[in-house]
Design an enzyme around this catalytic site. Structure first.
Site, short mmCIF file in Angstrom:
data_model
loop_
_atom_site.label_atom_id
_atom_site.label_comp_id
_atom_site.label_asym_id
_atom_site.label_seq_id
_atom_site.Cartn_x
_atom_site.Cartn_y
_atom_site.Cartn_z
N GLU A 198 -6.72 -14.65 6.50
CA GLU A 198 -5.37 -15.12 6.19
C GLU A 198 -4.75 -15.90 7.35
O GLU A 198 -3.77 -16.62 7.18
CB GLU A 198 -4.48 -13.93 5.83
CG GLU A 198 -4.24 -12.96 6.97
CD GLU A 198 -3.69 -11.63 6.49
OE1 GLU A 198 -2.69 -11.19 7.05
OE2 GLU A 198 -4.27 -11.04 5.54
N ARG A 203 0.83 -1.20 0.00
CA ARG A 203 0.00 0.00 0.00
C ARG A 203 0.87 1.26 0.00
O ARG A 203 0.58 2.23 -0.70
CB ARG A 203 -0.93 -0.01 1.22
CG ARG A 203 -2.14 -0.92 1.08
CD ARG A 203 -2.83 -1.15 2.42
NE ARG A 203 -4.08 -1.90 2.27
CZ ARG A 203 -4.14 -3.21 2.09
NH1 ARG A 203 -3.03 -3.93 2.02
NH2 ARG A 203 -5.32 -3.82 1.98
N SER A 225 -12.35 -9.40 5.61
CA SER A 225 -11.07 -8.70 5.84
C SER A 225 -11.24 -7.19 6.00
O SER A 225 -10.47 -6.40 5.44
CB SER A 225 -10.09 -8.99 4.68
OG SER A 225 -9.88 -10.37 4.55
N ARG A 285 -7.92 -22.59 -0.12
CA ARG A 285 -7.28 -22.94 1.15
C ARG A 285 -8.11 -23.91 1.99
O ARG A 285 -7.55 -24.70 2.75
CB ARG A 285 -6.98 -21.67 1.95
CG ARG A 285 -5.76 -20.92 1.40
CD ARG A 285 -5.46 -19.65 2.16
NE ARG A 285 -4.16 -19.11 1.74
CZ ARG A 285 -3.76 -17.87 1.97
NH1 ARG A 285 -4.54 -17.03 2.62
NH2 ARG A 285 -2.58 -17.46 1.55
N GLY A 318 -2.25 -10.87 -4.96
CA GLY A 318 -3.55 -10.21 -5.03
C GLY A 318 -3.43 -8.70 -4.98
O GLY A 318 -4.16 -7.98 -5.68
N SER A 342 -11.88 -7.97 -0.16
CA SER A 342 -11.90 -6.57 0.26
C SER A 342 -10.90 -5.74 -0.55
O SER A 342 -10.97 -4.51 -0.56
CB SER A 342 -11.54 -6.47 1.75
OG SER A 342 -10.18 -6.82 1.97
N GLN A 343 -9.98 -6.41 -1.24
CA GLN A 343 -9.00 -5.69 -2.06
C GLN A 343 -9.66 -4.90 -3.18
O GLN A 343 -9.09 -3.93 -3.68
CB GLN A 343 -7.95 -6.65 -2.62
CG GLN A 343 -7.00 -7.19 -1.56
CD GLN A 343 -6.03 -8.23 -2.09
OE1 GLN A 343 -6.12 -8.63 -3.25
NE2 GLN A 343 -5.11 -8.66 -1.25
#
EC number: 2.5.1.19
Length: 446
Positions: free
Chosen positions: A334, A35, A215, A365, A112, A187-188
């Protein structure tokens, strides 16, 4: 086709002979580093990142920004040991936002943050920017970013896939304005639009329309970092509408930022204290942070440990007992692989909920954890939104990673208590945690 030897090599996961007692310097946060790189690249003046993480994901981000015309100078202070020290203490990156331009090709790997944060940046560039990556990256959802950018005025060629590979035809600016997206799968999608929003002509108003939003701490991290470089952001928490974020157009400041340790990457080391009944100190653990990994203090305490935040960092101590847990991990998905690994060794069942979106991460996952733990003798079943884990005596065997760094560290945690665990492609940990095998054996004094 040439096969990477690291993918086929089996790493014998070290078996703990007793309680660990170690200090582990965890490198910087991937989420903060990437970020910070984006915000510095969009700033109106140079900035510094100190103690950045050097890993596959962050080097891909830096390389992508360089390809688009941003200058990133790497320096190492003469007082640091070796090449910046194992924890990157002496390293700094100076970012000079010299203008965004194409043509360029960006390799996202399987990151991601790179594949989602940079298409909005590319829309501000002058010229075409092509995005490509690892085969798995083609399967990860990008439609939220692609569709939103088109609404905001961008031209993108993706052959209708809503995924990689794609080309963003930057026009040097973007109108921006209001847009509605469903960010249930990541949420990205929200963070990607917010990070570039100050540079859009009208800013951006992002409205999340989905039923769930995983997230949330990562969105709060994005908002905090935007505000720190001078952006005006209105959020649901600050009195705005539910599920709506507004960023006002304006210049971003260059900052001198020291990157926090990656608290999610501290997870396997804290788990080692829990599993072995030992003690681990993680230096420089922040008193206040938006990192999801901070919740480990609460979760691992409930599973049988105790912790204290001291002037030196976080001291985490295992009691010698491991308890199951019923927990909603929707905000901190995560952390699921490491928690599942501990739960497989516990004295009672566990239910991990709220993480259906993990099926779209570096790998599926939930399926991967179920298969790999069960093949070591475990009893894990998938639920609609998570895992149910019933502890059983485990045995050695091969633990596959699916090119997923958190699968590899989860296997290492199990290996502490189970002799004969061999991890396929432990080198995949370089995605976010360089030198993990050396850090791990160093913690164990091996």
């Amino acid at each position: 086709m040439t096969v990477n030897p690291a993918h086929t090599a089996l790493w014998p996961a070290p078996h703990a002979s007793g309680a660990v007692d170690a200090t582990v310097h965890v490198p910087g946060s991937k989420s903060v580093t990437n970020r910070a790189l984006v915000l510095a690249a969009l700033a109106s003046e140079p900035g510094w990142l100190r103690r950045p993480l050097r890993s596959r994901d962050t080097l891909l981000m830096a390389g992508a920004l360089r390809a688009m015309g941003v200058e990133i100078e790497e320096t190492v202070s003469s007082s640091s040991s070796g090449a910046g020290g194992q924890d990157g203490t002496g390293e700094a990156w100076r970012v000079l936002p010299t203008g965004l331009h194409g043509p360029a090709t960006v390799d996202v790997g399987n990151a991601g943050t790179v594949m989602r944060f940079l298409p909005p940046v590319a829309a501000l560039a002058d010229g075409p920017i092509r995005f490509d990556g690892d085969p798995r990256s083609y399967e990860r959802p990008l439609h939220g970013v692609i569709d939103a950018l088109r609404v905001l005025g961008a031209r993108i060629d993706d052959d209708g896939r809503g995924a990689l590979p794609l080309t963003v035809h930057g026009g040097g600016a973007l109108d921006g304005g209001p847009v509605s997206i469903d960010a249930s799968s990541s949420s990205q999608f929200v963070s990607a639009l917010l990070l570039s929003g100050p540079r859009f002509n009208q800013g951006v108003e992002v409205r999340h329309t989905g039923a769930t939003l995983p997230s949330m701490p990562h969105i709060r991290m994005t908002v905090d970092m935007l505000r720190a470089v001078g952006a005006q952001v209105d959020t649901p928490e600050s009195g705005g509408e539910p599920n709506v974020w507004r960023v006002t157009p304006g210049a971003l400041l260059g900052r001198d930022l020291t990157i926090e340790p990656d608290l999610s990457n501290a997870q396997p080391f804290l788990a080692a204290a829990l599993v072995t009944g030992g003690k681990v100190l993680i230096p420089d653990w922040p008193e206040r942070t938006t990192q999801p990994g901070d919740r480990l203090r609460e979760i691992f305490t409930e599973m049988g440990g105790s912790c204290e935040l001291t002037e030196f960092g976080l001291v985490f101590t295992g009691s010698g007992a491991l308890h199951g847990i019923d927990v909603d991990l929707g905000d901190v998905g995560e952390l699921t692989p490491g928690i599942a690994a501990v739960a497989a060794l516990a004295d009672s069942p566990s239910t991990l909920r709220g993480v259906a979106h993990l099926r779209l991460h570096e790998t599926d996952r939930l399926a991967a954890l179920t298969k790999e733990i069960n093949e070591l003798g475990g009893d894990v079943t998938e639920t609609a939104d998570g895992l149910h884990i019933r502890p059983r005596p485990l045995h050695g065997g091969v633990f596959h990673t699916y090119d997923d760094h958190r699968m590899a560290t989860a296997g290492a945690v199990i290996g502490l208590a189970v002799d004969g665990v061999r991890i396929e492609n432990v080198a995949t940990t370089a995605k976010t945690l360089p030198d993990f095998p050396e850090l791990w054996t160093g913690m164990l004094g091996q």
